[in-house]
Design a protein around this motif. Sequence first.
Motif, PDB file in Angstrom:
ATOM      1  N   UNK A 127      41.086   2.055  15.251  1.00 50.54           N
ATOM      2  CA  UNK A 127      40.388   3.250  15.728  1.00 50.54           C
ATOM      3  C   UNK A 127      39.037   2.898  16.314  1.00 50.54           C
ATOM      4  N   UNK A 128      39.025   1.953  17.248  1.00 50.76           N
ATOM      5  CA  UNK A 128      37.801   1.629  17.961  1.00 50.76           C
ATOM      6  C   UNK A 128      37.750   2.410  19.255  1.00 50.76           C
ATOM      7  N   UNK A 129      37.145   3.582  19.233  1.00 48.77           N
ATOM      8  CA  UNK A 129      37.030   4.335  20.479  1.00 48.77           C
ATOM      9  C   UNK A 129      36.155   3.544  21.443  1.00 48.77           C
ATOM     10  N   UNK A 130      36.296   3.778  22.739  1.00 47.75           N
ATOM     11  CA  UNK A 130      35.580   2.951  23.725  1.00 47.75           C
ATOM     12  C   UNK A 130      34.060   3.062  23.651  1.00 47.75           C
ATOM     13  N   UNK A 131      33.492   3.357  22.491  1.00 49.59           N
ATOM     14  CA  UNK A 131      32.039   3.343  22.334  1.00 49.59           C
ATOM     15  C   UNK A 131      31.599   1.925  22.029  1.00 49.59           C
ATOM     16  N   UNK A 132      30.386   1.552  22.501  1.00 53.85           N
ATOM     17  CA  UNK A 132      29.909   0.195  22.317  1.00 53.85           C
ATOM     18  C   UNK A 132      29.736  -0.104  20.831  1.00 53.85           C
ATOM     19  N   UNK A 133      29.884  -1.395  20.440  1.00 54.77           N
ATOM     20  CA  UNK A 133      29.750  -1.790  19.040  1.00 54.77           C
ATOM     21  C   UNK A 133      28.451  -1.303  18.415  1.00 54.77           C
ATOM     22  N   UNK A 134      27.315  -1.553  19.034  1.00 57.07           N
ATOM     23  CA  UNK A 134      26.065  -1.106  18.417  1.00 57.07           C
ATOM     24  C   UNK A 134      24.910  -1.062  19.415  1.00 57.07           C
ATOM     25  N   UNK A 135      24.995  -1.855  20.447  1.00 54.00           N
ATOM     26  CA  UNK A 135      23.900  -1.907  21.413  1.00 54.00           C
ATOM     27  C   UNK A 135      23.891  -0.696  22.321  1.00 54.00           C
ATOM     28  N   UNK A 136      24.226   0.456  21.739  1.00 56.01           N
ATOM     29  CA  UNK A 136      24.332   1.677  22.529  1.00 56.01           C
ATOM     30  C   UNK A 136      22.978   2.015  23.169  1.00 56.01           C
ATOM     31  N   UNK A 137      22.906   2.003  24.487  1.00 56.26           N
ATOM     32  CA  UNK A 137      21.630   2.236  25.157  1.00 56.26           C
ATOM     33  C   UNK A 137      21.154   3.672  24.979  1.00 56.26           C
ATOM     34  N   UNK A 138      22.065   4.590  24.686  1.00 55.04           N
ATOM     35  CA  UNK A 138      21.654   5.988  24.512  1.00 55.04           C
ATOM     36  C   UNK A 138      21.001   6.211  23.155  1.00 55.04           C
ATOM     37  N   UNK A 139      21.013   5.160  22.307  1.00 55.04           N
ATOM     38  CA  UNK A 139      20.371   5.257  20.989  1.00 55.04           C
ATOM     39  C   UNK A 139      18.895   4.908  21.090  1.00 55.04           C
ATOM     40  N   UNK A 140      18.123   5.627  21.953  1.00 50.62           N
ATOM     41  CA  UNK A 140      16.731   5.218  22.059  1.00 50.62           C
ATOM     42  C   UNK A 140      16.027   5.476  20.734  1.00 50.62           C
ATOM     43  N   UNK A 141      15.561   4.391  20.102  1.00 52.86           N
ATOM     44  CA  UNK A 141      14.921   4.533  18.785  1.00 52.86           C
ATOM     45  C   UNK A 141      13.509   5.088  18.961  1.00 52.86           C
TER      46      UNK A 141
ATOM     47  N   UNK B  61      16.280   2.532  13.010  1.00 53.28           N
ATOM     48  CA  UNK B  61      17.038   3.600  12.366  1.00 53.28           C
ATOM     49  C   UNK B  61      16.364   4.112  11.099  1.00 53.28           C
ATOM     50  N   UNK B  62      15.356   3.386  10.640  1.00 50.96           N
ATOM     51  CA  UNK B  62      14.666   3.756   9.407  1.00 50.96           C
ATOM     52  C   UNK B  62      13.163   3.697   9.680  1.00 50.96           C
ATOM     53  N   UNK B  63      12.385   4.542   8.988  1.00 49.41           N
ATOM     54  CA  UNK B  63      10.937   4.536   9.176  1.00 49.41           C
ATOM     55  C   UNK B  63      10.238   4.574   7.829  1.00 49.41           C
ATOM     56  N   UNK B  64       9.139   3.819   7.738  1.00 48.03           N
ATOM     57  CA  UNK B  64       8.303   3.839   6.533  1.00 48.03           C
ATOM     58  C   UNK B  64       7.097   4.725   6.832  1.00 48.03           C
ATOM     59  N   UNK B  75       7.144   6.480   1.971  1.00 50.86           N
ATOM     60  CA  UNK B  75       8.348   7.305   2.057  1.00 50.86           C
ATOM     61  C   UNK B  75       9.305   6.714   3.076  1.00 50.86           C
ATOM     62  N   UNK B  76      10.575   6.692   2.719  1.00 51.76           N
ATOM     63  CA  UNK B  76      11.591   6.205   3.659  1.00 51.76           C
ATOM     64  C   UNK B  76      12.311   7.397   4.280  1.00 51.76           C
ATOM     65  N   UNK B  77      12.413   7.367   5.598  1.00 50.03           N
ATOM     66  CA  UNK B  77      13.074   8.445   6.343  1.00 50.03           C
ATOM     67  C   UNK B  77      13.995   7.839   7.389  1.00 50.03           C
ATOM     68  N   UNK B  78      15.034   8.592   7.755  1.00 51.06           N
ATOM     69  CA  UNK B  78      15.868   8.202   8.894  1.00 51.06           C
ATOM     70  C   UNK B  78      15.166   8.629  10.175  1.00 51.06           C
ATOM     71  N   UNK B  79      15.294   7.817  11.205  1.00 51.82           N
ATOM     72  CA  UNK B  79      14.870   8.240  12.531  1.00 51.82           C
ATOM     73  C   UNK B  79      16.010   9.030  13.165  1.00 51.82           C
ATOM     74  N   UNK B  80      15.789   9.555  14.346  1.00 53.45           N
ATOM     75  CA  UNK B  80      16.878  10.244  15.051  1.00 53.45           C
ATOM     76  C   UNK B  80      18.029   9.268  15.288  1.00 53.45           C
ATOM     77  N   UNK B  81      17.681   8.057  15.702  1.00 54.45           N
ATOM     78  CA  UNK B  81      18.716   7.040  15.904  1.00 54.45           C
ATOM     79  C   UNK B  81      19.440   6.751  14.591  1.00 54.45           C
ATOM     80  N   UNK B  82      18.696   6.795  13.499  1.00 51.99           N
ATOM     81  CA  UNK B  82      19.291   6.549  12.190  1.00 51.99           C
ATOM     82  C   UNK B  82      20.290   7.625  11.827  1.00 51.99           C
ATOM     83  N   UNK B  83      19.934   8.871  12.102  1.00 52.84           N
ATOM     84  CA  UNK B  83      20.875   9.963  11.813  1.00 52.84           C
ATOM     85  C   UNK B  83      22.136   9.819  12.665  1.00 52.84           C
ATOM     86  N   UNK B  84      21.932   9.398  13.900  1.00 52.72           N
ATOM     87  CA  UNK B  84      23.081   9.221  14.783  1.00 52.72           C
ATOM     88  C   UNK B  84      23.995   8.101  14.269  1.00 52.72           C
TER      89      UNK B  84
END
Lengths: 146, 146
Positions: A127-141, B61-64, B75-84
């Motif tokens: 069940x690997x949907x065609x989403x990237x493994x982790x380097x997803x560019x839309x995941x702007x941190x 994905x995580x913030x201090x 305090x440890x919190x998820x970022x938006x990327x973390x929630x995703x």
Amino acid sequence: MQVHKIFLRRLSVLELSATEFSVLVLVGANPGVYLRQLGSALDVSPPNLVAVVDRLVQRGVLARLPSAEDRRLQELHLTDAGRHLLARAEAQVEMFETGLEQSLSAAERRCLDSALKKLAAFDPPRADPPGEPSGDPRDDPNQAGA
Amino acid sequence: MQVHKIFLRRLSVLELSATEFSVLVLVGANPGVYLRQLGSALDVSPPNLVAVVDRLVQRGVLARLPSAEDRRLQELHLTDAGRHLLARAEAQVEMFETGLEQSLSAAERRCLDSALKKLAAFDPPRADPPGEPSGDPRDDPNQAGA
DNA sequence: TATTGTTATACTCTATAACTATA
DNA sequence: TATAGTTATAGAGTATAACAATA
């Protein structure tokens, strides 16, 4: 996992790891096995198995004998002390397993056995949907949020 | 153990270890937890948890966040990327668990659950006979025997 | 004095490349 | 050339001692 921890604690009474116990059992049942055969049976790579065998040899429970036919090979055998230690370890494990079995009824044991067999045979639906493994560019941190 | 391996492989698609996944789940459910609380919940010592948190923070994905009341705490919190990322991981795990469940009937699941609960509660009968742990002097290591 | 997060350290497991001696 | 055992090495995971900042 809890049960496995207790199993390890039982072996640790004899200062044996699970791998060392397996080595003793397999060499005891197959005198003269070669290191590589042992490793593939235990799923331990030859480089990592060397240290295990070294330790058991230095402890006096295992012996390396050169093979007569192929001088690259070495037969692994238990020493007398090794057989004695194996017997003690097997007694510990048997006691442990008996205790485990007695905490379940015969029907529960049968049911557990069959359920675990099915789970062990479980082959996950790919069940690997065609989403990237982790380097997803839309995941702007960016910023955190409470 | 086989099932656990498959579970880890599922998480590795998102480049998450089991510990990292647990951190995301716990921080997601308890925003603002402190590192030590997290560590005791996960049975990971503070020194070892620092590296895990470091990596997740650097990954974005995580913030201090410094605590207002006690400046030793963070305090440890998820970022938006973390929630995703957590949502994607939970989807993977849910799919995995659904697959597992479907390989058993409802009766088998009930039976497995009850049997495993009993085994997890298993407390081994203390059985250390007065034999020495391992430095048994009567175990004189001598010759091998085929 | 005690506690939080942290650094440093060590020990085990595991994984890979490369060596030697044989074949 | 291929194989068996071995060495060296690197990476995770885990465990303990000790430190600085803060209470």
